[in-house]
Design an enzyme around this catalytic site. Structure first.
Site, mmCIF file in Angstrom:
data_model
loop_
_atom_site.group_PDB
_atom_site.id
_atom_site.type_symbol
_atom_site.label_atom_id
_atom_site.label_comp_id
_atom_site.label_asym_id
_atom_site.label_seq_id
_atom_site.Cartn_x
_atom_site.Cartn_y
_atom_site.Cartn_z
ATOM 1 N N GLY A 70 -3.061 13.276 -9.726
ATOM 2 C CA GLY A 70 -3.582 12.760 -11.103
ATOM 3 C C GLY A 70 -5.026 13.344 -11.179
ATOM 4 N N SER A 71 -5.886 13.316 -10.519
ATOM 5 C CA SER A 71 -7.313 13.963 -10.778
ATOM 6 C C SER A 71 -7.146 15.265 -11.327
ATOM 7 C CB SER A 71 -8.077 14.069 -9.277
ATOM 8 O OG SER A 71 -8.179 12.680 -8.865
ATOM 9 N N ASN A 151 -6.668 1.401 -13.866
ATOM 10 C CA ASN A 151 -6.185 0.786 -12.733
ATOM 11 C C ASN A 151 -6.860 0.115 -11.847
ATOM 12 O OD1 ASN A 151 -8.286 2.920 -13.026
ATOM 13 N ND2 ASN A 151 -8.762 3.237 -10.988
ATOM 14 N N GLN A 179 -1.400 5.168 -13.691
ATOM 15 C CA GLN A 179 -0.772 3.802 -13.377
ATOM 16 C C GLN A 179 0.546 3.385 -14.312
ATOM 17 O OE1 GLN A 179 -2.114 1.599 -11.126
ATOM 18 N NE2 GLN A 179 -3.605 3.144 -10.473
ATOM 19 N N GLY A 200 2.279 11.573 -8.224
ATOM 20 C CA GLY A 200 3.659 11.060 -7.595
ATOM 21 C C GLY A 200 3.365 9.631 -6.743
ATOM 22 N N HIS A 201 2.281 9.631 -6.093
ATOM 23 C CA HIS A 201 2.179 8.552 -4.931
ATOM 24 C C HIS A 201 1.964 7.149 -5.705
ATOM 25 C CE1 HIS A 201 -2.485 7.990 -5.046
ATOM 26 N NE2 HIS A 201 -2.200 9.179 -5.519
ATOM 27 N N THR A 237 1.745 29.060 -4.245
ATOM 28 C CA THR A 237 3.155 28.634 -4.248
ATOM 29 C C THR A 237 3.297 27.251 -4.149
ATOM 30 O OG1 THR A 237 2.900 30.508 -2.571
ATOM 31 C CG2 THR A 237 4.910 28.911 -2.337
ATOM 32 N N CYS A 324 -11.083 4.547 -4.848
ATOM 33 C CA CYS A 324 -11.978 5.829 -4.895
ATOM 34 C C CYS A 324 -13.668 5.130 -4.999
ATOM 35 C CB CYS A 324 -11.888 6.405 -6.031
ATOM 36 S SG CYS A 324 -10.220 6.240 -6.757
HETATM 37 C C1 LIG Z 1 -5.079 7.104 -8.814
HETATM 38 C C2 LIG Z 1 -5.291 7.513 -10.126
HETATM 39 C C3 LIG Z 1 -5.971 8.606 -10.419
HETATM 40 C C4 LIG Z 1 -6.202 9.857 -9.329
HETATM 41 O O1 LIG Z 1 -4.769 10.228 -8.969
HETATM 42 P P1 LIG Z 1 -4.887 11.371 -7.405
HETATM 43 O O2 LIG Z 1 -3.277 11.595 -7.433
HETATM 44 O O3 LIG Z 1 -5.305 10.270 -6.419
HETATM 45 O O4 LIG Z 1 -5.863 12.320 -7.931
HETATM 46 C C5 LIG Z 1 -6.198 8.901 -11.890
HETATM 47 N N1 LIG Z 1 -6.277 8.088 -12.836
HETATM 48 C C6 LIG Z 1 -5.999 6.842 -12.389
HETATM 49 C C7 LIG Z 1 -5.880 6.040 -13.765
HETATM 50 C C8 LIG Z 1 -5.469 6.592 -11.099
HETATM 51 O O5 LIG Z 1 -4.912 5.231 -10.823
#
Ligand SMILES: *Cc1c(COP(=O)(O)O)cnc(C)c1O
Length: 396
Positions: A70-71, A151, A179, A200-201, A237, A324
């Site tokens: 996400g970042s 989040n 989210q 994904g996580h 890759t 974070c």
């Molecule tokens: C977790 C989160 C991110 C960051 O995602 P990562 O995969 O950890 O880099 C960014 N924005 C929101 C709103 C999140 O909850």
């Protein structure tokens, strides 16, 4: 009892996603850029993942750029829009005060480069109105970025309406949907979304993989230079096992999304009702426009960090703000943005549920949090002052 209630920080991988990841680790080890058939099998796995995700989001497969999470997607969306804006002499960006740091810190960087940044105030419930966005748009605005759902406090924004405002005014619109993907329905076309980030996580897929959706015609700036993977927008890759498992997790979440929303919202409301009985407590965020799994409270006279340690001893994995920023003693910028004073923001607790949680677990959470709050208050000098009337309660 062990209760994992930190699903906004990350989720357990689903069995299906794990199986799929193992399959690709074992079988699809070729480099998708190779011309031989081993490589081409990996290329096919990549295309298939892209098609699956495109179907869920209602976009074209070539509008998806795989990232490390996400970042990275957030960074790339903002920096690409800034690059486009700069060429047109437009250096104004609109966002909100309670975005994820992946957005806010990227905006800080642009500010240092001479961009003008407007961070919209979010109000006590943590909601942004389309009118606020319309009023903030100027001739030189090159981007609006508003997170789909927060989040920490779980507020869900009127994204379609904000998207419509941006479309009408001809301004690019990005949303951090990390989210939301796999938790609520997303349709990037119907919702007028130009760019969208996900990871994904956060929906039972693997960590270290995510994506940026960018509508055709938007020039995306690579953050990593090198080979021509992802049509030259992201060199390196491709992480086939993670990408394939993310696609599987998203499809799985989406197939079960209505049942998920119903079940998890009910658990959430049960938890909110239980914790609301604690005196001098307040729910953060909006009770209605809220992520299915999000519960966030402030308890007066309590230190969030001590509560987390005690809860952990009782088998509860929770969070005080976002994963974070915990570890720092600064109060959450989100809670400050919705107007909670410092001393209250410090006493926050976030419990985020998934479909794995049960009613028994929720009842255990209620009992355990109640006991922990009582225990900590008994030891707190601040609480003594509050109770004896030497100091006034902020949360009535
Ligand atoms: C977790 C989160 C991110 C960051 O995602 P990562 O995969 O950890 O880099 C960014 N924005 C929101 C709103 C999140 O909850």
């Amino acid at each position: 009892m062990k209760v994992y209630a930190d699903n906004a920080a990350t989720t357990r991988m689903s069995e299906k996603a794990i199986r799929d990841m193992l399959f690709h680790l074992n079988n699809t080890y070729g480099n998708p850029s190779s011309l031989h058939s081993t490589g081409q099998r990996a290329q096919e796995a990549l295309s298939q993942a892209r098609r699956k995700i495109a179907t869920v989001l209602n976009c074209y497969p070539d509008e998806i750029i795989f990232t490390s999470g996400g970042s990275e997607a957030d960074n790339q969306a903002i920096l690409s829009a800034a690059e486009i804006g700069k060429k047109k002499g437009k250096k104004h960006i609109i966002s909100t005060a309670f975005e994820h740091h992946a957005i806010l810190h990227t905006l800080d960087r642009l500010k240092a480069e001479g961009f003008d940044i407007t961070l919209l105030p979010v109000g006590e419930k943590g909601l942004i109105s389309p009118q606020q966005v319309a009023d903030a748009i100027r001739e030189d605005t090159c981007l609006v970025s508003v997170m789909y759902a927060n989040n920490e406090i779980g507020t869900v924004q009127p994204i379609s309406e904000i998207g419509a405002v941006c479309r009408e005014k001809g301004v690019l619109f990005h949303t951090d949907a990390v989210q939301v993907a796999g938790h609520l329905h997303i349709d990037v076309k119907a919702q007028n979304i130009d760019m969208l980030s996900m990871a994904g996580h956060k929906f039972h897929g693997p960590k270290g993989v995510g994506l940026l959706y960018a509508r055709r015609g938007i020039k995306i700036t690579p953050l990593i230079d090198g080979g021509s993977q992802e049509k030259g927008k992201r060199a390196g890759t491709e992480n086939i096992p993670a990408i394939a498992a993310m696609a599987t997790a998203l499809v799985e979440a989406n197939e079960n999304i209505d049942a998920y929303i119903e079940k998890v919202s009910a658990l959430r409301d049960r938890l909110i009702a239980g914790l609301s009985e604690i005196p001098h407590s307040v729910l953060n965020g909006d009770p209605v426009n809220r992520l299915p799994g999000n519960v966030n409270f402030c308890f007066e006279g309590i230190e969030g960090e001590s509560m987390l340690l005690l809860l952990d001893d009782k088998g509860v994995s929770a969070s005080s703000g976002s994963a974070c920023t915990s570890g720092s003693l600064d109060p959450s910028h989100v809670l400050l943005a919705i107007g909670r004073p410092h001393e209250i923001a410090h006493g926050s607790l976030r419990l985020t549920l998934s479909e794995d949680n049960t009613e028994e677990e929720v009842d255990y959470l209620i009992r355990t949090v109640k006991e922990t709050v009582e225990y900590l208050r008994k030891m707190s000098p601040v609480w003594r002052k509050l109770e004896s009337g030497q100091q006034e309660f902020i949360i009535k």
